[in-house]
Design a protein around this motif. Sequence first.
Motif, mmCIF file in Angstrom:
data_model
loop_
_atom_site.group_PDB
_atom_site.id
_atom_site.type_symbol
_atom_site.label_atom_id
_atom_site.label_comp_id
_atom_site.label_asym_id
_atom_site.label_seq_id
_atom_site.Cartn_x
_atom_site.Cartn_y
_atom_site.Cartn_z
ATOM 1 N N TYR A 27 0.827 -1.212 0.000
ATOM 2 C CA TYR A 27 0.000 0.000 0.000
ATOM 3 C C TYR A 27 0.860 1.262 0.000
ATOM 4 C CZ TYR A 27 -4.351 -2.542 0.149
ATOM 5 O OH TYR A 27 -5.401 -3.332 -0.193
ATOM 6 N N LYS A 54 -20.180 2.529 0.446
ATOM 7 C CA LYS A 54 -19.640 3.033 1.711
ATOM 8 C C LYS A 54 -20.349 4.328 2.125
ATOM 9 C CE LYS A 54 -15.194 2.986 0.583
ATOM 10 N NZ LYS A 54 -13.769 3.283 0.790
ATOM 11 N N GLY A 79 -7.756 1.341 9.326
ATOM 12 C CA GLY A 79 -7.293 0.987 7.977
ATOM 13 C C GLY A 79 -7.795 2.045 7.008
ATOM 14 N N GLY A 81 -6.382 3.941 4.925
ATOM 15 C CA GLY A 81 -5.751 4.119 3.616
ATOM 16 C C GLY A 81 -5.400 5.572 3.391
ATOM 17 N N ASP A 101 -3.656 3.461 10.085
ATOM 18 C CA ASP A 101 -3.329 2.522 9.009
ATOM 19 C C ASP A 101 -1.895 2.040 9.211
ATOM 20 O OD1 ASP A 101 -4.723 1.962 6.019
ATOM 21 O OD2 ASP A 101 -2.568 1.550 6.124
ATOM 22 N N ILE A 102 -1.623 0.857 8.694
ATOM 23 C CA ILE A 102 -0.275 0.283 8.818
ATOM 24 C C ILE A 102 0.701 0.942 7.835
ATOM 25 C CG2 ILE A 102 -0.677 -1.583 7.153
ATOM 26 C CD1 ILE A 102 0.882 -3.457 8.966
ATOM 27 N N ASP A 136 0.324 -0.961 13.103
ATOM 28 C CA ASP A 136 -0.218 -2.255 12.706
ATOM 29 C C ASP A 136 -1.356 -2.549 13.680
ATOM 30 O OD1 ASP A 136 -0.885 -4.859 12.233
ATOM 31 O OD2 ASP A 136 1.187 -5.571 12.010
ATOM 32 N N CYS A 137 -2.567 -2.315 13.226
ATOM 33 C CA CYS A 137 -3.730 -2.408 14.117
ATOM 34 C C CYS A 137 -4.082 -3.851 14.454
ATOM 35 C CB CYS A 137 -4.928 -1.705 13.501
ATOM 36 S SG CYS A 137 -4.576 0.006 13.079
ATOM 37 N N GLN A 159 -13.113 -0.432 6.444
ATOM 38 C CA GLN A 159 -13.548 -0.692 5.067
ATOM 39 C C GLN A 159 -12.487 -1.414 4.242
ATOM 40 O OE1 GLN A 159 -16.633 -0.205 4.581
ATOM 41 N NE2 GLN A 159 -17.104 1.156 6.301
ATOM 42 N N GLY A 301 -11.485 5.041 -2.549
ATOM 43 C CA GLY A 301 -11.241 3.875 -1.713
ATOM 44 C C GLY A 301 -11.665 2.544 -2.292
ATOM 45 N N GLY A 302 -11.535 1.535 -1.438
ATOM 46 C CA GLY A 302 -12.075 0.202 -1.616
ATOM 47 C C GLY A 302 -12.015 -0.392 -2.995
HETATM 48 N N1 SAM Z 1 -10.308 1.750 4.138
HETATM 49 C C1 SAM Z 1 -9.701 2.342 2.971
HETATM 50 C C2 SAM Z 1 -10.727 2.499 1.867
HETATM 51 O O1 SAM Z 1 -11.813 1.924 1.954
HETATM 52 O O2 SAM Z 1 -10.413 3.216 0.924
HETATM 53 C C3 SAM Z 1 -8.486 1.545 2.492
HETATM 54 C C4 SAM Z 1 -8.775 0.141 2.055
HETATM 55 S S1 SAM Z 1 -7.361 -0.718 1.393
HETATM 56 C C5 SAM Z 1 -8.171 -1.917 0.397
HETATM 57 C C6 SAM Z 1 -6.798 -1.680 2.763
HETATM 58 C C7 SAM Z 1 -6.061 -0.865 3.800
HETATM 59 O O3 SAM Z 1 -5.851 -1.667 4.957
HETATM 60 C C8 SAM Z 1 -4.676 -0.415 3.343
HETATM 61 O O4 SAM Z 1 -4.570 0.982 3.493
HETATM 62 C C9 SAM Z 1 -3.739 -1.158 4.278
HETATM 63 O O5 SAM Z 1 -2.546 -0.475 4.543
HETATM 64 C C10 SAM Z 1 -4.611 -1.318 5.516
HETATM 65 N N2 SAM Z 1 -4.192 -2.382 6.427
HETATM 66 C C11 SAM Z 1 -3.948 -3.683 6.142
HETATM 67 N N3 SAM Z 1 -3.533 -4.342 7.239
HETATM 68 C C12 SAM Z 1 -3.538 -3.446 8.257
HETATM 69 C C13 SAM Z 1 -3.194 -3.519 9.634
HETATM 70 N N4 SAM Z 1 -2.760 -4.653 10.172
HETATM 71 N N5 SAM Z 1 -3.283 -2.406 10.382
HETATM 72 C C14 SAM Z 1 -3.726 -1.245 9.825
HETATM 73 N N6 SAM Z 1 -4.038 -1.104 8.533
HETATM 74 C C15 SAM Z 1 -3.960 -2.192 7.745
#
Ligand code: SAM
Length: 318
Positions: A27, A54, A79, A81, A101-102, A136-137, A159, A301-302
Amino acid sequence: EEGEDEEETSPTKKLGTDHSKKVATHYNALQEVGLAARSQSRIFYMRNFNNWLKSVLIGEILEQVRGAGSRNVSVLDLGCGKGGDLLKWRRGGIGHIVCADIAEVSVDQCRTRYEEMKRKSYSNDKIFSAQFITADCAKEVLSEKLEDPKLMFDICSCQFVYHYSFESEQKADMMLRNACERLKPGGFFIGTTPDAYELVKRIEASDSLSFGNEVFNVSFQSKGSYPLFGCQYHFSLEGVVDVPEFLVYFPLFEHMAKQYNMRLVLKQRFSEFFEEKVKKDQHRSLMMKMMALEPFPCEDGGQQASDNTEEYCHAKEH
Ligand code: SAM
């Protein structure tokens, strides 16, 4: 695979050597290269559909929260993004948001997008306050990082994210803890995640270890047996997503959420949600707007294959 040197120089260092690092790196890199115009056009309608869904989900949950008497609504975007949902929250008139977000590059971009939004807003159009957290959530306790240690949320929105945590029970539990432990009683945990039943059905029907079309591909390492945690598949969506993900067995997710005093109030496949809202003539105008030829402003997003996904909503018990 991930050597020490890379650990030293990578912006995602300290993230460990498991899949979370691959996800963060993926990402983070997305932001650097941007979305290729070619990919944008091929998945354009799907992205708009996801954003429409959403928006409706967020709008409805805000109505419920306000109906229950909450005024200064506070939100955790787990998360977040690059902040593709910021505008939705702004339209919803919330009071405060914590975006976590991570991927630190994504968090930076989310913050910049927020600052830009704030800069452009009129003085009488007060924009919500915000905190941005790179973490890292699925491993770290978010409440320890809050600027206001007493902050409680009306809504946690997760999401297209929760499936990354199903790598292990520990991670899935930590993500859930972060989603729910700071929710006010009566608060909601909403989200969207791939439908594990659909993925298994399709891979079982395939005569190889993958299925998809010219735009997306899902591949498994094996089939026939699907462990509750760590059931990895690889998802690629042309030029946008190319990451390891994990099946979320929904009854287990629901059971785990109960441990945090959460009760499932809604779970629907995207197609069911669509039929209910649009075919009953609700939210049709927003759908038309989001399907218009120009990308919806600030929506980003998504990026999932919509027919493989479902959305859910848990409520915190009083
Ligand atoms: N929620 C946003 C949206 O709907 O536009 C982003 C979705 S994107 C498909 C997935 C997101 O999850 C990425 O930004 C990724 O970095 C985050 N993610 C994945 N694993 C994670 C974790 N362990 N902790 C925090 N964020 C995480």
